[in-house]
Scaffold this active site. Sequence first.
Site, mmCIF file in Angstrom:
data_model
loop_
_atom_site.group_PDB
_atom_site.id
_atom_site.type_symbol
_atom_site.label_atom_id
_atom_site.label_comp_id
_atom_site.label_asym_id
_atom_site.label_seq_id
_atom_site.Cartn_x
_atom_site.Cartn_y
_atom_site.Cartn_z
ATOM 1 C CG HIS A 47 57.992 -19.176 22.746
ATOM 2 N ND1 HIS A 47 57.315 -19.413 21.573
ATOM 3 C CD2 HIS A 47 57.441 -18.052 23.265
ATOM 4 C CE1 HIS A 47 56.391 -18.478 21.397
ATOM 5 N NE2 HIS A 47 56.445 -17.638 22.407
ATOM 6 C CG ASP A 74 52.746 -19.115 22.054
ATOM 7 O OD1 ASP A 74 52.122 -20.186 22.140
ATOM 8 O OD2 ASP A 74 53.184 -18.674 20.973
ATOM 9 C CB CYS A 87 58.249 -15.522 20.302
ATOM 10 S SG CYS A 87 57.297 -14.392 21.341
ATOM 11 C CB CYS A 107 55.852 -15.922 25.649
ATOM 12 S SG CYS A 107 54.876 -15.168 24.318
#
Length: 208
Positions: free
Chosen positions: A98, A44, A101, A42
Site C-alpha cells: 500500500h 497496517d 506504508c 501489510c
Amino acid sequence: MRELKHLFERNLAWAASVKESEPDFFSRLSKQQAPEYLWIGCSDSRVPANQIVDLPPGEVFVHRNVANLVVDDDLNCLSVIQFAVEVLKVKHIIVCGHYGCGGIKAAMEDRQYGLIDSWLRHIKDISRSNFDKLKGLRSDKKFDLLCELNVIEQVGNVCNTKIVQTAWKNAAELSVHGWIYNIENGILRDLNTCITSSEQAKKVYKDE
Ligand code: CO
C-alpha cells in the site's frame, strides 16, 4: 477498562447480525474453510484484507507483517504459504502493498527504530538494487515507487519459494499477483505482475 468489555459487546452484536442475515453462516464455516486466496499484506490497520475486497470470513487466508515482506528465512510466512498451497490448495497468492506504508518510509530514513531495523533492511536492499529507477525522483514519488517495487520484489520471492516451485512442477493451478492499495481512496491497483509458472517467473525475474 482492562477487560476490553466494549470489544466483547461489539463481537456479540456482530455475531448476532451475521446470524440474522445468514442463519447457517457459522455452522457452515465451522465445518471447513476452502479459501481460494492467500493474501500477504501489510500489518497496517488501514489495510484489512477481507474488507478491501469485500469478502466474508472463510474466503481469504491471510498473512500480514510490516511492509508485506516474503523473506526466505521467515518460518512464519513460509509456513503460511505452505499450508495455503499444499493443504488448502489456494489458486491465487496476492501480495498486496500500500502507498503510505510506514515500514517503507522508515526504511527510507536514516533513523534507528530498534529491533525492526533488521526487518527493514530487506527494503533498504530493494532500494539499493533499484537505485537507477529511484534516483532523481521527488521524495513523494520515490516513496510511492518504492512501495510498488517492494510488491514486485515480494511477488518474485513468493515465486522462488520451494513450495510454489513444487506446486507448479506438479501442475497446480496457482497464480501469484502483485497489487497495491491506495489508502487515500480505498482503491486497489494490479501492478501487472501476475505469474503463473516457473518459466514465466524465471523470465520476469531473470535479472535478480
Ligand atoms: Co504498511
